[in-house]
Design a protein around this motif. Structure first.
Motif, PDB file in Angstrom:
ATOM      1  N   VAL A 105      -5.427  26.486 -31.177  1.00  0.00           N
ATOM      2  CA  VAL A 105      -4.953  25.114 -30.999  1.00  0.00           C
ATOM      3  C   VAL A 105      -3.773  24.839 -31.929  1.00  0.00           C
ATOM      4  O   VAL A 105      -2.770  24.204 -31.541  1.00  0.00           O
ATOM      5  CB  VAL A 105      -6.102  24.119 -31.256  1.00  0.00           C
ATOM      6  CG1 VAL A 105      -5.584  22.693 -31.350  1.00  0.00           C
ATOM      7  CG2 VAL A 105      -7.151  24.234 -30.164  1.00  0.00           C
ATOM      8  N   ASP A 106      -3.899  25.305 -33.157  1.00  0.00           N
ATOM      9  CA  ASP A 106      -2.824  25.067 -34.118  1.00  0.00           C
ATOM     10  C   ASP A 106      -1.547  25.784 -33.696  1.00  0.00           C
ATOM     11  O   ASP A 106      -0.424  25.230 -33.833  1.00  0.00           O
ATOM     12  CB  ASP A 106      -3.292  25.556 -35.492  1.00  0.00           C
ATOM     13  CG  ASP A 106      -2.331  25.157 -36.597  1.00  0.00           C
ATOM     14  OD1 ASP A 106      -2.123  23.933 -36.763  1.00  0.00           O
ATOM     15  OD2 ASP A 106      -1.812  26.042 -37.291  1.00  0.00           O
ATOM     16  N   ASN A 107      -1.703  26.986 -33.164  1.00  0.00           N
ATOM     17  CA  ASN A 107      -0.531  27.733 -32.691  1.00  0.00           C
ATOM     18  C   ASN A 107       0.124  27.042 -31.492  1.00  0.00           C
ATOM     19  O   ASN A 107       1.372  26.917 -31.422  1.00  0.00           O
ATOM     20  CB  ASN A 107      -0.943  29.166 -32.321  1.00  0.00           C
ATOM     21  CG  ASN A 107       0.248  30.017 -31.900  1.00  0.00           C
ATOM     22  OD1 ASN A 107       1.148  30.276 -32.685  1.00  0.00           O
ATOM     23  ND2 ASN A 107       0.269  30.438 -30.632  1.00  0.00           N
ATOM     24  N   ALA A 108      -0.697  26.562 -30.562  1.00  0.00           N
ATOM     25  CA  ALA A 108      -0.171  25.851 -29.386  1.00  0.00           C
ATOM     26  C   ALA A 108       0.508  24.552 -29.815  1.00  0.00           C
ATOM     27  O   ALA A 108       1.552  24.154 -29.245  1.00  0.00           O
ATOM     28  CB  ALA A 108      -1.306  25.556 -28.406  1.00  0.00           C
ATOM     29  N   TYR A 109      -0.053  23.910 -30.835  1.00  0.00           N
ATOM     30  CA  TYR A 109       0.546  22.656 -31.323  1.00  0.00           C
ATOM     31  C   TYR A 109       1.927  22.917 -31.920  1.00  0.00           C
ATOM     32  O   TYR A 109       2.899  22.186 -31.667  1.00  0.00           O
ATOM     33  CB  TYR A 109      -0.390  22.032 -32.365  1.00  0.00           C
ATOM     34  CG  TYR A 109       0.274  20.985 -33.223  1.00  0.00           C
ATOM     35  CD1 TYR A 109       0.537  19.714 -32.727  1.00  0.00           C
ATOM     36  CD2 TYR A 109       0.669  21.298 -34.530  1.00  0.00           C
ATOM     37  CE1 TYR A 109       1.172  18.768 -33.530  1.00  0.00           C
ATOM     38  CE2 TYR A 109       1.293  20.359 -35.324  1.00  0.00           C
ATOM     39  CZ  TYR A 109       1.535  19.079 -34.832  1.00  0.00           C
ATOM     40  OH  TYR A 109       2.171  18.158 -35.619  1.00  0.00           O
TER      41      TYR A 109
ATOM     42  N   ILE B 135       9.245  23.119 -29.160  1.00  0.00           N
ATOM     43  CA  ILE B 135       9.941  22.880 -27.884  1.00  0.00           C
ATOM     44  C   ILE B 135      10.307  21.407 -27.744  1.00  0.00           C
ATOM     45  O   ILE B 135      11.405  21.055 -27.284  1.00  0.00           O
ATOM     46  CB  ILE B 135       9.065  23.352 -26.716  1.00  0.00           C
ATOM     47  CG1 ILE B 135       8.890  24.879 -26.779  1.00  0.00           C
ATOM     48  CG2 ILE B 135       9.645  22.911 -25.383  1.00  0.00           C
ATOM     49  CD1 ILE B 135       7.930  25.420 -25.754  1.00  0.00           C
ATOM     50  N   TYR B 136       9.396  20.547 -28.180  1.00  0.00           N
ATOM     51  CA  TYR B 136       9.652  19.105 -28.068  1.00  0.00           C
ATOM     52  C   TYR B 136      10.872  18.697 -28.906  1.00  0.00           C
ATOM     53  O   TYR B 136      11.753  17.958 -28.456  1.00  0.00           O
ATOM     54  CB  TYR B 136       8.411  18.328 -28.509  1.00  0.00           C
ATOM     55  CG  TYR B 136       8.677  16.876 -28.777  1.00  0.00           C
ATOM     56  CD1 TYR B 136       9.028  15.998 -27.748  1.00  0.00           C
ATOM     57  CD2 TYR B 136       8.620  16.377 -30.089  1.00  0.00           C
ATOM     58  CE1 TYR B 136       9.292  14.661 -28.014  1.00  0.00           C
ATOM     59  CE2 TYR B 136       8.864  15.042 -30.350  1.00  0.00           C
ATOM     60  CZ  TYR B 136       9.207  14.176 -29.315  1.00  0.00           C
ATOM     61  OH  TYR B 136       9.487  12.856 -29.588  1.00  0.00           O
ATOM     62  N   LEU B 137      10.894  19.173 -30.149  1.00  0.00           N
ATOM     63  CA  LEU B 137      12.031  18.822 -31.011  1.00  0.00           C
ATOM     64  C   LEU B 137      13.347  19.390 -30.473  1.00  0.00           C
ATOM     65  O   LEU B 137      14.411  18.731 -30.551  1.00  0.00           O
ATOM     66  CB  LEU B 137      11.768  19.324 -32.451  1.00  0.00           C
ATOM     67  CG  LEU B 137      10.585  18.672 -33.192  1.00  0.00           C
ATOM     68  CD1 LEU B 137      10.351  19.334 -34.533  1.00  0.00           C
ATOM     69  CD2 LEU B 137      10.835  17.172 -33.353  1.00  0.00           C
ATOM     70  N   LEU B 138      13.267  20.637 -29.940  1.00  0.00           N
ATOM     71  CA  LEU B 138      14.461  21.237 -29.379  1.00  0.00           C
ATOM     72  C   LEU B 138      14.962  20.480 -28.138  1.00  0.00           C
ATOM     73  O   LEU B 138      16.150  20.140 -28.018  1.00  0.00           O
ATOM     74  CB  LEU B 138      14.187  22.703 -29.022  1.00  0.00           C
ATOM     75  CG  LEU B 138      15.349  23.464 -28.375  1.00  0.00           C
ATOM     76  CD1 LEU B 138      16.565  23.524 -29.304  1.00  0.00           C
ATOM     77  CD2 LEU B 138      14.903  24.881 -27.968  1.00  0.00           C
TER      78      LEU B 138
ATOM     79  N   ASP C 293       2.477  15.740 -26.994  1.00  0.00           N
ATOM     80  CA  ASP C 293       1.455  14.704 -27.234  1.00  0.00           C
ATOM     81  C   ASP C 293       0.057  15.239 -26.951  1.00  0.00           C
ATOM     82  O   ASP C 293      -0.916  14.932 -27.668  1.00  0.00           O
ATOM     83  CB  ASP C 293       1.733  13.483 -26.365  1.00  0.00           C
ATOM     84  CG  ASP C 293       2.991  12.742 -26.792  1.00  0.00           C
ATOM     85  OD1 ASP C 293       3.412  12.939 -27.955  1.00  0.00           O
ATOM     86  OD2 ASP C 293       3.514  11.969 -25.981  1.00  0.00           O
ATOM     87  N   TYR C 294      -0.072  16.057 -25.935  1.00  0.00           N
ATOM     88  CA  TYR C 294      -1.375  16.656 -25.583  1.00  0.00           C
ATOM     89  C   TYR C 294      -1.870  17.576 -26.703  1.00  0.00           C
ATOM     90  O   TYR C 294      -3.047  17.536 -27.096  1.00  0.00           O
ATOM     91  CB  TYR C 294      -1.244  17.425 -24.276  1.00  0.00           C
ATOM     92  CG  TYR C 294      -2.401  18.345 -23.998  1.00  0.00           C
ATOM     93  CD1 TYR C 294      -3.659  17.859 -23.656  1.00  0.00           C
ATOM     94  CD2 TYR C 294      -2.236  19.741 -24.115  1.00  0.00           C
ATOM     95  CE1 TYR C 294      -4.715  18.725 -23.428  1.00  0.00           C
ATOM     96  CE2 TYR C 294      -3.285  20.612 -23.884  1.00  0.00           C
ATOM     97  CZ  TYR C 294      -4.532  20.085 -23.550  1.00  0.00           C
ATOM     98  OH  TYR C 294      -5.577  20.941 -23.320  1.00  0.00           O
TER      99      TYR C 294
ATOM    100  N   THR D 230      -9.974  18.950 -32.082  1.00  0.00           N
ATOM    101  CA  THR D 230     -10.533  20.233 -32.518  1.00  0.00           C
ATOM    102  C   THR D 230     -10.851  20.209 -34.005  1.00  0.00           C
ATOM    103  O   THR D 230     -11.874  20.738 -34.461  1.00  0.00           O
ATOM    104  CB  THR D 230      -9.551  21.370 -32.214  1.00  0.00           C
ATOM    105  OG1 THR D 230      -9.255  21.380 -30.794  1.00  0.00           O
ATOM    106  CG2 THR D 230     -10.136  22.718 -32.602  1.00  0.00           C
ATOM    107  N   THR D 231      -9.950  19.576 -34.788  1.00  0.00           N
ATOM    108  CA  THR D 231     -10.198  19.458 -36.230  1.00  0.00           C
ATOM    109  C   THR D 231     -11.458  18.633 -36.509  1.00  0.00           C
ATOM    110  O   THR D 231     -12.277  18.984 -37.365  1.00  0.00           O
ATOM    111  CB  THR D 231      -8.996  18.802 -36.924  1.00  0.00           C
ATOM    112  OG1 THR D 231      -7.811  19.607 -36.683  1.00  0.00           O
ATOM    113  CG2 THR D 231      -9.226  18.680 -38.415  1.00  0.00           C
ATOM    114  N   GLN D 232     -11.614  17.527 -35.770  1.00  0.00           N
ATOM    115  CA  GLN D 232     -12.806  16.677 -35.942  1.00  0.00           C
ATOM    116  C   GLN D 232     -14.078  17.434 -35.573  1.00  0.00           C
ATOM    117  O   GLN D 232     -15.099  17.357 -36.265  1.00  0.00           O
ATOM    118  CB  GLN D 232     -12.664  15.421 -35.085  1.00  0.00           C
ATOM    119  CG  GLN D 232     -13.807  14.436 -35.256  1.00  0.00           C
ATOM    120  CD  GLN D 232     -13.603  13.192 -34.408  1.00  0.00           C
ATOM    121  OE1 GLN D 232     -12.566  13.036 -33.718  1.00  0.00           O
ATOM    122  NE2 GLN D 232     -14.571  12.299 -34.451  1.00  0.00           N
TER     123      GLN D 232
END
Length: 417
Positions: free
Chosen positions: A148-152, A158-161, A184-185, A193-195
């Motif tokens: 999850v952290d890697n996907a985030y 990509i979002y910033l780019l 956002d997803y 996942t952290t919770q």
């Protein structure tokens, strides 16, 4: 012619009547005289005891009997019931602390111990399995968190780019919006996942703590069960001599039943019986003495048992100074228990006179030794040898101290040799 006969003034009948009346009067007068006067009685001096009043040391004490006992005694009772399986020593043996004395067998207790041990071992196995499962679950959750952290991070990149390219009009709105939605997803996914990972970690810790507490309780129960089974082997609690052993191989002993006792070899005490009449006057520190092998030894009261049984209570006395050599457990001692300090007093020897007079009067011998007459006295304290004279006599006076049982209301005794 008739002759006048003169009547006699004193007829025989009248004389007899007067004589009878006179006799009665004499008897009554004599009775009054003898009862109101000093009636006397002749007494053979060989049949009485004449004692001299003397001034001397006086101490109030009572004679009591004491039994020699070990200073410290530990009673051995059956902690658990069972059948005597084996005896390791016999009565009278000298033991060290921890030495085995006898062994009881109790199948029910031994089966309960085996069952408890199995339950503890089973619980330990279940705890290990649960721990392994929890570790695997944690590893799985950590791997998932890593994905999850890697996907985030990738979605963020990509979002910033795309945001920069969109602002430069290099890409269209649709491509930018897709990158933003995916970012956002991934943010929501990472947060969830952290919770979940935190909750899982907390739940795992709670479950492990509960399992540890349950396991500890089972271990304590197992320890107690082992102690109960271990108590089937009776051991010496202190160094000392085994006495009063009451157990034979094959006998059944109930829980709490007395099996024997250990007498510590740290000295002796004396258990004394005292009449309940003296309870208010007995306290710790009172002294007593006794004669053993022609020597006098001293004792002091260390403990008073106030419970009264059959009109008597008990006290424990300890030796002061030297303990008599050769004294043995169970030996009876005749003790003089002092109730007061030694003082100087006017003394009259004890005798049977006290039973009839209550100490209110006594027959005092005249100076010439020929008679003895009643004298009022006041008696104070007493011991088995003497009465303390408070009033009515002086040193050198001689008195009759034997029984007055046959004297009745006699006021004076005439002493005959």
């Amino acid at each position: 012619m008739d002759r006048v006969i003169q009547k006699k003034k004193w007829s025989n009948k009248r004389l007899m009547t007067i004589a009878g009346i006179t006799g009665v009067v004499v008897l009554v007068a004599g009775s009054i005289f003898f009862t109101s006067g000093k009636s006397k009685l002749n007494v053979d001096t060989e049949r009485i005891t004449i004692s001299e009043i003397k001034k001397g040391p006086f101490q109030e004490f009572i004679p009591v009997n004491g039994v020699v006992m070990p200073r410290t005694t530990i009673y051995l009772d059956a902690v658990e019931g069972g059948q005597v399986e084996e005896k390791y020593v016999e009565d009278g043996a000298m033991l060290k602390k921890g030495d085995p004395i006898l062994k009881l067998s109790n199948i029910d207790e031994e089966l309960s111990l085996a069952s408890q041990e199995s339950a503890v071992f089973g619980e330990q196995t279940q705890m290990q399995i649960a721990h392994n499962n929890a570790q695997q679950n944690t590893v799985s959750k950590l791997n998932q968190m890593a994905d999850v952290d890697n996907a985030y991070k990738e979605a963020e990149r990509i979002y910033l780019l795309d945001k920069s390219l969109y602002e430069q009009k290099a890409i269209g709105l649709q491509e930018y919006q897709a990158a933003k939605n995916n970012y956002d997803y991934q943010v929501r996914r990472k947060r969830l996942t952290t919770q979940i990972l935190k909750q899982d970690t907390s739940l795992t810790k709670q479950q492990e703590q509960q399992a540890q507490e349950h396991y500890a309780q089972m271990k304590n129960a197992l320890t107690l069960m082992r102690k109960k089974v271990g108590s089937l082997t009776l051991r010496a609690p202190i160094d000392g001599q085994l006495t009063s052993m009451d157990a034979e191989v094959g006998q059944n002993k109930n829980k709490g039943e007395h099996l024997g006792q250990i007498d510590a070899q740290n000295g002796f005490k004396v258990r004394v019986d005292v009449e309940e009449h003296y309870l208010s006057r007995i306290y710790n520190g009172l002294m007593g003495d006794f004669v053993f092998a022609d020597k006098t030894y001293k004792l002091t009261i260390k403990k008073v048992y106030s419970q009264i049984t059959n009109g008597r209570f008990q006290v424990d006395m300890e030796f002061v100074g030297t303990v008599p050599k050769g004294i043995r457990k169970g030996q009876t001692l005749q003790i003089r228990l002092a109730l007061s300090d030694e003082t100087t007093a006017l003394l009259v020897p004890r005798g049977g006179f006290y039973q009839q007079t209550g100490g209110n009067w006594i027959f005092k011998v005249s100076e010439d030794g020929k008679t003895a007459y009643k004298t009022d006295v006041q008696i104070g304290r007493q011991n088995p040898d003497y009465f303390e004279v408070l009033q009515g006599l002086k040193p050198g006076d001689k008195v009759i101290t034997s029984s007055y049982e046959n004297y009745g209301d006699i006021q004076e005794l005439v002493l005959k040799e």
